[in-house]
Each structure stands twice: as C-alpha cells, then as structure tokens.
Design a protein around this motif. Structure first.
Motif, short mmCIF file in Angstrom:
data_model
loop_
_atom_site.label_atom_id
_atom_site.label_comp_id
_atom_site.label_asym_id
_atom_site.label_seq_id
_atom_site.Cartn_x
_atom_site.Cartn_y
_atom_site.Cartn_z
N VAL A 114 0.56 -0.85 0.08
CA VAL A 114 0.15 -0.17 0.21
C VAL A 114 1.04 0.99 -0.10
N GLY A 115 0.27 2.37 -0.51
CA GLY A 115 1.13 3.44 -0.20
C GLY A 115 0.27 5.08 -1.39
N ASP A 116 1.30 5.21 -1.64
CA ASP A 116 0.69 7.13 -2.38
C ASP A 116 0.37 6.47 -3.86
N VAL A 117 0.30 7.54 -4.57
CA VAL A 117 -0.04 6.76 -6.46
C VAL A 117 0.99 7.88 -6.83
N ASP A 118 1.70 8.56 -5.81
CA ASP A 118 2.67 9.85 -6.16
C ASP A 118 3.45 8.91 -6.25
N SER A 119 4.35 7.60 -6.31
CA SER A 119 5.34 7.51 -5.83
C SER A 119 5.71 6.14 -6.43
N THR A 120 7.14 6.14 -7.46
CA THR A 120 7.69 5.18 -8.16
C THR A 120 7.21 3.42 -8.18
N PHE A 147 -6.15 11.78 0.29
CA PHE A 147 -5.39 12.04 -1.41
C PHE A 147 -5.42 10.15 -2.08
N PHE A 148 -4.68 10.42 -3.22
CA PHE A 148 -5.05 8.64 -3.99
C PHE A 148 -3.86 7.82 -3.30
N MET A 149 -4.19 6.88 -2.70
CA MET A 149 -3.98 5.48 -1.91
C MET A 149 -3.98 4.33 -3.16
N TYR A 150 -2.89 3.74 -3.08
CA TYR A 150 -2.35 2.61 -3.54
C TYR A 150 -3.16 1.61 -2.85
N ILE A 151 -3.43 0.21 -3.58
CA ILE A 151 -3.33 -1.14 -2.25
C ILE A 151 -2.92 -1.93 -3.72
N ARG A 166 -8.61 9.81 2.85
CA ARG A 166 -8.12 10.40 4.43
C ARG A 166 -6.62 9.36 4.54
N GLU A 167 -5.92 9.76 5.29
CA GLU A 167 -4.41 9.46 6.15
C GLU A 167 -5.28 8.31 6.78
N GLU A 168 -6.28 8.64 7.33
CA GLU A 168 -6.68 7.59 8.75
C GLU A 168 -6.59 6.02 8.01
N PHE A 169 -7.62 6.49 6.66
CA PHE A 169 -7.89 5.15 6.39
C PHE A 169 -6.15 4.23 6.44
N LEU A 170 -5.67 4.67 6.05
CA LEU A 170 -4.32 4.25 5.32
C LEU A 170 -3.82 3.69 6.89
N ARG A 179 3.20 -5.12 8.45
CA ARG A 179 4.22 -3.70 8.40
C ARG A 179 4.61 -3.44 7.43
N THR A 180 5.06 -4.43 6.88
CA THR A 180 5.84 -4.46 5.38
C THR A 180 5.20 -4.59 4.56
N ALA A 181 4.08 -4.71 4.47
CA ALA A 181 3.04 -4.11 2.92
C ALA A 181 3.96 -2.00 3.29
N LEU A 182 3.86 -1.52 3.57
CA LEU A 182 4.18 0.28 3.18
C LEU A 182 4.99 0.09 2.43
N ASP A 183 5.11 1.18 2.08
CA ASP A 183 5.44 1.21 0.32
C ASP A 183 6.89 1.79 1.47
N ARG A 184 8.15 1.37 0.75
CA ARG A 184 9.45 2.63 1.89
C ARG A 184 9.57 3.27 1.52
N ASP A 185 9.44 4.01 0.03
CA ASP A 185 8.74 5.79 -0.06
C ASP A 185 8.07 6.58 0.02
N TYR A 186 6.64 5.52 0.94
CA TYR A 186 5.76 6.35 1.46
C TYR A 186 6.39 7.62 2.56
N VAL A 187 5.75 8.91 1.92
CA VAL A 187 5.66 9.99 3.02
C VAL A 187 4.61 11.16 3.94
N ALA A 188 3.83 11.29 4.47
CA ALA A 188 3.34 11.44 5.66
C ALA A 188 2.81 12.72 4.37
N GLN A 189 0.92 12.52 4.57
CA GLN A 189 0.82 13.32 3.71
C GLN A 189 1.41 15.36 4.73
N GLU A 190 1.01 15.24 5.59
CA GLU A 190 1.70 16.44 6.54
C GLU A 190 3.21 16.78 5.84
#
Length: 197
Positions: A114-120, A147-151, A166-170, A179-190
């Motif tokens: 899972v992560g942000d669509v603004d990622s590689t 934000f747009f999140m991908y799964i 919202r980021e609360e969903f993530l 825990r390893t499911a979170l994209d390593r490049d994920y940056v908190a929305q704030e």
C-alpha cells in the motif's frame, strides 16, 4: 483485534451530477416505454413484412437509446465507500446515493503493498501487464484532506486498487495488515505538503 473504519469518496459537483442523473433517468424511461410500445406493434404486424421492418427498426433504435442512456446515467453520479472490517477491506460503488454495488472484499492477508500514487512503486505496478488497475474514485483530483492511495493485492490475480481517502484510512489499515506492506517510499501527507511548498 476488532476494527471498523469507514470512509466515502464523494463525486465532486454532486448536486449537478444528481440533476444530470435525473434527466438521463427520465430520458431512458421514455425510450423504454417507446421501445415497449413499438415492440408490441411489431408483434401485431408480424405477417406484414413492410410493417415488420418499420416497427423492428424503430424498436431496435428505441432499445438501443435506452441502453446507452441507462449506462450513461449509471456512470454519472458515482461515489465510493471504503470500510475496514477487522480482517478485510470492503469497497462499494454507490450510484446516485441509493444503488450500492460491492466492488471488492480484500482480505488483509492478500495485501502485497500500500502507498501513495505519487510514488515510483505505483508507476511500476501500473506499468506491469500482469497487474489490473481498479479505479475506485470518480474524481481526477483528491478532495481536500484526502489523497490517492493504492492497494496492490492478490485478488483474482494481481489487482491495483486506487482509493481516494484520508491518511487515517491508511493508518487504520496498517493496524490489521503486515507492517512490511507499507511502501518504503511513503511520505506522510502533512510532510508531503510541506515539501511541496
């Protein structure tokens, strides 16, 4: 641990889209009635080839218009509901606030990343021909505070779901998935907003 968290991604300009849906609904119903009437005349004049061609063409045209308008109205005012229910994510498509259709029930153990669509990572998954994209939002731009999140999940093959949330969903999702499911490049929305300023 039991968990329930729910969010909705409403279509922008919802009031305008509701009016458009109402107009298309009336037009599709008109063409359906016309199609029924012409079909009755078609059956009544079966022995007469000329009338059959005339009423048959009219019936096909009316039913064709009904089908096009019916499909169009059902894609006009669409929103999505997302819910995390203990060990699964439920995604539903809602047409005109009253028709609900289940899009997917994703088991949390089937989530790969899972992560942000603004990622590689998202770009890489989207380009993979073995991964099917499933867009679960009607909006081109995310609403404020969303934000747009991908799964990426194993769901009848590999699927890449895109949600507007919202980021609360993530954050809640990370309570019930590995825990390893979170994209390593994920940056908190704030933090992402601060970097863009």
């Amino acid at each position: 641990m039991d968990l329930f968290y729910e969010e909705s991604a409403k279509a922008k300009n919802e009031a305008k889209k509701e009016k458009k849906y109402a107009v298309l609904n009336i037009l599709s119903n008109v063409f359906m009635v016309i199609g029924i009437l012409i079909s009755i005349f078609f059956v009544l004049f079966i022995p007469d080839v000329g009338f059959m061609i005339f009423f048959g063409t009219g019936a096909l045209t009316s039913w064709g218009m009904w089908f096009i308008l019916f499909k169009w109205k059902n894609s006009t005012n669409v929103s999505y509901d997302y819910a995390i229910v203990t060990d699964e994510i439920r995604i539903s498509k809602v047409v005109n606030t009253n028709k609900r259709k289940l899009v997917a029930r994703i088991a949390t153990e089937a989530i790969i990343q899972v992560g942000d669509v603004d990622s590689t990572s998202y770009d890489r998954f989207k380009a993979d021909p073995n991964v099917k994209s499933v867009i679960c939002t009607s909006n081109e731009e995310a609403a404020e505070d969303k934000f747009f999140m991908y799964i990426l999940a194993d769901y009848n093959g590999r699927k890449l779901f895109v949600l507007e949330c919202r980021e609360e969903f993530l954050i809640n999702l990370m309570h019930v998935t590995k825990r390893t499911a979170l994209d390593r490049d994920y940056v908190a929305q704030e933090k992402k907003k601060q970097q863009q300023v």
